[in-house]
Design a protein around this motif. Structure first.
Motif, PDB file in Angstrom:
ATOM      1  N   VAL A  72     -61.386 -52.365  52.269  1.00  0.00           N
ATOM      2  CA  VAL A  72     -61.995 -52.974  53.452  1.00  0.00           C
ATOM      3  C   VAL A  72     -63.507 -52.888  53.291  1.00  0.00           C
ATOM      4  O   VAL A  72     -64.051 -51.829  52.963  1.00  0.00           O
ATOM      5  N   VAL A  73     -64.180 -54.018  53.505  1.00  0.00           N
ATOM      6  CA  VAL A  73     -65.644 -54.040  53.540  1.00  0.00           C
ATOM      7  C   VAL A  73     -66.044 -53.914  55.003  1.00  0.00           C
ATOM      8  O   VAL A  73     -65.884 -54.844  55.792  1.00  0.00           O
ATOM      9  N   TYR A  74     -66.557 -52.758  55.365  1.00  0.00           N
ATOM     10  CA  TYR A  74     -66.773 -52.368  56.757  1.00  0.00           C
ATOM     11  C   TYR A  74     -68.260 -52.473  57.076  1.00  0.00           C
ATOM     12  O   TYR A  74     -69.069 -51.679  56.587  1.00  0.00           O
ATOM     13  N   ASN A  75     -68.625 -53.474  57.917  1.00  0.00           N
ATOM     14  CA  ASN A  75     -70.035 -53.783  58.130  1.00  0.00           C
ATOM     15  C   ASN A  75     -70.606 -53.597  59.532  1.00  0.00           C
ATOM     16  O   ASN A  75     -71.746 -54.013  59.776  1.00  0.00           O
ATOM     17  N   PRO A  76     -69.912 -52.966  60.475  1.00  0.00           N
ATOM     18  CA  PRO A  76     -70.603 -52.633  61.722  1.00  0.00           C
ATOM     19  C   PRO A  76     -71.776 -51.693  61.430  1.00  0.00           C
ATOM     20  O   PRO A  76     -71.728 -50.906  60.482  1.00  0.00           O
ATOM     21  N   MET A  77     -72.817 -51.751  62.254  1.00  0.00           N
ATOM     22  CA  MET A  77     -73.949 -50.859  61.997  1.00  0.00           C
ATOM     23  C   MET A  77     -73.561 -49.408  62.197  1.00  0.00           C
ATOM     24  O   MET A  77     -73.894 -48.539  61.387  1.00  0.00           O
ATOM     25  N   PHE A  78     -72.846 -49.130  63.290  1.00  0.00           N
ATOM     26  CA  PHE A  78     -72.450 -47.758  63.589  1.00  0.00           C
ATOM     27  C   PHE A  78     -70.957 -47.597  63.320  1.00  0.00           C
ATOM     28  O   PHE A  78     -70.132 -48.334  63.867  1.00  0.00           O
ATOM     29  N   ALA A  79     -70.626 -46.643  62.464  1.00  0.00           N
ATOM     30  CA  ALA A  79     -69.235 -46.432  62.094  1.00  0.00           C
ATOM     31  C   ALA A  79     -68.444 -45.863  63.268  1.00  0.00           C
ATOM     32  O   ALA A  79     -68.906 -44.966  63.967  1.00  0.00           O
ATOM     33  N   LYS A  80     -67.245 -46.389  63.485  1.00  0.00           N
ATOM     34  CA  LYS A  80     -66.339 -45.863  64.492  1.00  0.00           C
ATOM     35  C   LYS A  80     -65.285 -45.016  63.783  1.00  0.00           C
ATOM     36  O   LYS A  80     -64.501 -45.528  62.980  1.00  0.00           O
ATOM     37  N   PHE A 100     -73.495 -44.554  57.337  1.00  0.00           N
ATOM     38  CA  PHE A 100     -72.605 -43.549  56.753  1.00  0.00           C
ATOM     39  C   PHE A 100     -72.927 -43.434  55.270  1.00  0.00           C
ATOM     40  O   PHE A 100     -72.831 -44.423  54.526  1.00  0.00           O
ATOM     41  N   ILE A 101     -73.336 -42.242  54.838  1.00  0.00           N
ATOM     42  CA  ILE A 101     -73.513 -41.974  53.412  1.00  0.00           C
ATOM     43  C   ILE A 101     -72.577 -40.839  53.005  1.00  0.00           C
ATOM     44  O   ILE A 101     -71.716 -41.012  52.145  1.00  0.00           O
ATOM     45  N   ASN A 102     -72.751 -39.693  53.627  1.00  0.00           N
ATOM     46  CA  ASN A 102     -71.844 -38.573  53.374  1.00  0.00           C
ATOM     47  C   ASN A 102     -71.167 -38.081  54.648  1.00  0.00           C
ATOM     48  O   ASN A 102     -70.358 -37.168  54.602  1.00  0.00           O
ATOM     49  N   GLY A 103     -71.518 -38.687  55.789  1.00  0.00           N
ATOM     50  CA  GLY A 103     -70.840 -38.404  57.047  1.00  0.00           C
ATOM     51  C   GLY A 103     -71.280 -37.149  57.763  1.00  0.00           C
ATOM     52  O   GLY A 103     -70.717 -36.799  58.807  1.00  0.00           O
TER      53      GLY A 103
END
Length: 350
Positions: A72-80, A100-103
């Motif tokens: 999945v290519v996930y492109n929202p600015m803020f990860a849910k 998100f890089i390392n969370g």
């Protein structure tokens, strides 16, 4: 190998991701998630301003997971976290340009991501929407010095034409310059920079004593009319200079800095370089500047044409990582964990 892809949202960055997926022979778009009801049922190509692709957007997450895509290519600015845990727990890999890089900025919620990867045998890689790929460039550059004293990354842009108040207001734009909690707003909104500092420190093999965020602001001296029916009133923030610093032995050894301005009525007036400057202080000291120009065949007619061109550098690091992420062991993968990311399927032919 052809990788089966589900696109997650078709906003500014998502549109550019769809463009890249549609033209890459190694990638096959099989589904698309739309959070906006007015996009449901419409062809993804139509939503992204290109030819129809025969893939309708849907809000039915179960149907997308049932497709069993490779990624999945996930492109929202803020990860849910709920969404990511659901995707990863279903055994589907994720590449994302979200914050998100390392969370680590997720706190305890990061554990849910790790557990979902373990449960599904899946991997997540985040390039980070800001500063994106540039920390990898700094890491590679540092590899040609035999002593490194400090690494600094500066992103400097005039963002006047960028139509995205939803992503810039959380950074502090538009607030009164004397807002009491303004610094806290910017620190929260730029938290991805903290993860970028940790990534560079990890590449150097060091454990930082701490991380500090410093920020300065410039105000507009007149009302500033911006794209997207957005107005920044006189006396409000139209320039942000934020610096995240990794501290070791009492000095900052890693700095990730963003300087963003809007309009020509700033007080104080700050210059912008329209690109990235990477400095590795050491033996030798290495200074690199990255700027971006349109290709020779570019015929931009609208403001959106130029914005979409700029968004390429946000979308592509995640797209390029897909083969390496699919092959990676389960868990959270960063640039430090993956092999060299190769630009497969992008060479222009004919």
């Amino acid at each position: 190998m052809t990788y089966r892809i589900v696109q997650w949202t078709t906003g500014n960055v998502g549109k550019k991701s769809v463009h890249a997926i549609a033209t890459n022979p190694m990638l096959q778009l099989v589904g698309c998630y739309a959070w906006s009801p007015d996009k449901v049922g419409r062809d993804v190509g139509e939503l992204c301003g290109i030819e129809t692709l025969g893939v309708p957007a849907t809000e039915d997450i179960d149907s997308l997971l049932a497709l069993k895509p490779d990624c999945v290519v996930y492109n929202p600015m803020f990860a849910k976290v709920d969404e990511l845990a659901r995707i990863l727990g279903a055994g589907i890999n994720v590449v994302t340009s979200s914050e998100f890089i390392n969370g680590h900025q997720l706190g305890e919620e990061r554990d849910r991501i790790v557990e979902a990867c373990e449960r599904g045998g899946s991997t997540i890689f985040g390039s980070g929407i800001n500063p994106g790929f540039i920390q990898l460039f700094a890491i590679v550059t540092a590899g040609i010095s035999d002593r490194v004293d400090r690494i600094s990354i500066v992103e400097s842009f005039d963002t006047t034409i960028y139509n995205s108040p939803a992503t810039e207001i959380p950074m502090g734009f538009g607030y009164p310059i004397d807002q009491p909690d303004l610094r806290d707003i910017t620190e929260k909104g730029s938290g991805i920079f903290r993860e970028a500092v940790l990534l560079v420190a990890d590449a150097l093999g060091i454990e930082l004593d701490g991380i500090r965020c410093d920020v300065e602001y410039a105000q507009t001296t007149e009302d500033l009319e911006l794209p997207g029916d957005w107005t920044i009133l006189a006396g409000c923030v139209a320039g942000i200079d934020v610096r995240w610093k990794g501290i070791l032995d009492g000095r900052d050894v890693v700095e990730i800095r963003g300087v963003w301005t809007k309009g020509q009525s700033l007080d104080p007036a700050w210059p912008t370089d329209f690109g990235y400057t990477i400095t590795v202080e050491g033996r030798p000291t290495i200074k690199s500047t990255l700027s971006f120009l349109p290709p020779p065949d570019f015929h931009g007619e609208t403001l959106d044409d130029y914005i979409m061109l700029g968004l390429t550098i946000t979308a592509m690091p995640a797209i390029t990582a897909i083969p390496a992420v699919v092959a990676a062991p389960p868990g959270i993968a960063t640039y430090n964990d993956l092999p060299l990311l190769l630009p497969r399927g992008v060479l222009a032919r004919g």
